[in-house]
Motif scaffolding. Structure first.
Motif, mmCIF file in Angstrom:
data_model
loop_
_atom_site.group_PDB
_atom_site.id
_atom_site.type_symbol
_atom_site.label_atom_id
_atom_site.label_comp_id
_atom_site.label_asym_id
_atom_site.label_seq_id
_atom_site.Cartn_x
_atom_site.Cartn_y
_atom_site.Cartn_z
ATOM 1 N N PHE A 1 0.826 -1.204 0.000
ATOM 2 C CA PHE A 1 0.000 0.000 0.000
ATOM 3 C C PHE A 1 0.859 1.252 0.000
ATOM 4 O O PHE A 1 0.571 2.233 -0.713
ATOM 5 N N LEU B 1 -8.007 10.063 -2.295
ATOM 6 C CA LEU B 1 -8.557 8.810 -2.808
ATOM 7 C C LEU B 1 -7.914 7.604 -2.117
ATOM 8 O O LEU B 1 -8.608 6.649 -1.736
ATOM 9 N N GLU B 2 -6.606 7.649 -1.956
ATOM 10 C CA GLU B 2 -5.913 6.544 -1.287
ATOM 11 C C GLU B 2 -6.351 6.426 0.171
ATOM 12 O O GLU B 2 -6.484 5.316 0.708
ATOM 13 N N THR B 3 -6.590 7.560 0.808
ATOM 14 C CA THR B 3 -7.066 7.534 2.197
ATOM 15 C C THR B 3 -8.442 6.891 2.289
ATOM 16 O O THR B 3 -8.722 6.092 3.194
ATOM 17 N N CYS B 4 -9.314 7.217 1.341
ATOM 18 C CA CYS B 4 -10.644 6.597 1.318
ATOM 19 C C CYS B 4 -10.544 5.087 1.109
ATOM 20 O O CYS B 4 -11.258 4.303 1.757
ATOM 21 N N LEU B 5 -9.660 4.690 0.206
ATOM 22 C CA LEU B 5 -9.482 3.259 -0.022
ATOM 23 C C LEU B 5 -8.965 2.554 1.226
ATOM 24 O O LEU B 5 -9.380 1.435 1.544
ATOM 25 N N LEU B 6 -8.056 3.214 1.953
ATOM 26 C CA LEU B 6 -7.538 2.627 3.189
ATOM 27 C C LEU B 6 -8.648 2.465 4.218
ATOM 28 O O LEU B 6 -8.740 1.438 4.901
ATOM 29 N N VAL C 1 -11.861 2.149 3.625
ATOM 30 C CA VAL C 1 -12.755 1.072 3.187
ATOM 31 C C VAL C 1 -12.141 -0.294 3.493
ATOM 32 O O VAL C 1 -12.823 -1.216 3.968
ATOM 33 N N HIS C 2 -10.841 -0.421 3.259
ATOM 34 C CA HIS C 2 -10.165 -1.694 3.537
ATOM 35 C C HIS C 2 -10.212 -2.034 5.021
ATOM 36 O O HIS C 2 -10.502 -3.174 5.410
ATOM 37 N N THR D 1 -5.253 12.555 -5.290
ATOM 38 C CA THR D 1 -4.866 11.147 -5.217
ATOM 39 C C THR D 1 -4.674 10.699 -3.780
ATOM 40 O O THR D 1 -5.054 9.585 -3.399
ATOM 41 N N LYS E 1 -13.693 -3.063 6.049
ATOM 42 C CA LYS E 1 -13.985 -4.417 5.588
ATOM 43 C C LYS E 1 -13.323 -5.455 6.476
ATOM 44 O O LYS E 1 -13.934 -6.465 6.842
ATOM 45 N N GLN F 1 2.312 1.776 -3.377
ATOM 46 C CA GLN F 1 1.261 2.235 -4.290
ATOM 47 C C GLN F 1 0.964 3.720 -4.083
ATOM 48 O O GLN F 1 0.768 4.473 -5.049
#
Length: 230
Positions: free
Chosen positions: A141, A186-191, A193-194, A183, A197, A144
């Motif tokens: 991560f 966006l990466e913070t949002c993905l983190l 969400v992960h 960006t 989950k 990325q």
């Protein structure tokens, strides 16, 4: 269509006659049809087996072939065994191996052991620990994020240079910074969400384990109550 015992015996006998190695002898019942054939067979000694309870199916094939070669009428084995049943099986006598065959078998065994040396079953392979998995995910991560941050900055820079203001470095820097910031969001949002989950999955596993423990405890209590009532 389902096959009866006689059909299975005929299939095994055909396999042996084609050269397949079978470790057992199959004996079928002497039905009236088989008894009549044995009594009318031209092979010496066949009539004496007409009163037996069972006959080796391989021997029956041999008698049918000999009977035909001696001028008798051709016998259809599948009709002869139509109502027959398998009555017993007996292990066939195996001749001892010669010294050469034994040495060849030992060489094959050693070759096989060398081939499978160091190979462990799948259930014995250790799964990676949670700490290792977490470190691997964090490393991936982070890499990325860095690549995406730099790529977004270059995207904004070259977009302004190509389509907006080729000579305005300030606008290029501002556009690159804006793309990099977007960006990063966006990466913070993905983190997030992960992580959500993972927490949800862990919570469901804990709930499943708790329900399983409660079910076992309830079953044990019911069993204890049943023993006390008895």
């Amino acid at each position: 269509a389902p096959r009866g015992p006689a059909a299975a015996a005929r299939a095994e006998a055909r396999g042996r006659r084609r050269g397949a190695t079978m470790p057992t002898q199959v004996f079928v019942s002497v039905t009236p049809e088989v008894r009549n054939f044995l009594r009318a067979c031209r092979v010496d000694g066949a009539a004496a087996r007409a009163d037996d309870e069972g006959v080796d199916i391989d021997e029956l094939y041999r008698l049918a072939d000999e009977h035909r070669r001696l001028g008798g009428e051709e016998v259809k084995i599948h009709e002869l065994l139509e109502s027959a049943e398998v009555v017993s099986r007996k292990a066939a006598d195996e001749s001892p191996m010669t010294e050469l065959e034994r040495m060849r078998a030992e060489a094959e065994e050693r070759k096989y052991q060398r081939m499978v040396q160091g190979v462990a079953p799948l259930h014995q392979r250790k799964a990676p620990s949670t700490a290792v998995e977490g470190m691997s995910w964090a490393t991936n991560f982070g890499t990325q994020v860095i690549v995406a941050f730099i790529g977004a900055f270059l995207l904004g820079w070259f977009f302004v240079e190509t389509f907006v203001a080729p000579d305005n470095n300030t606008a290029k820097a501002i556009a690159g910074a804006a793309c990099s910031f977007s960006t990063l969001l966006l990466e913070t949002c993905l983190l997030m969400v992960h992580e959500s989950k993972e927490q949800m999955i862990q919570k469901k596993q804990e709930q499943r384990g708790e329900r399983e423990r409660q079910r076992k405890a309830k079953k044990a209590a019911e069993a204890a109550a049943g023993r006390e009532a008895a």
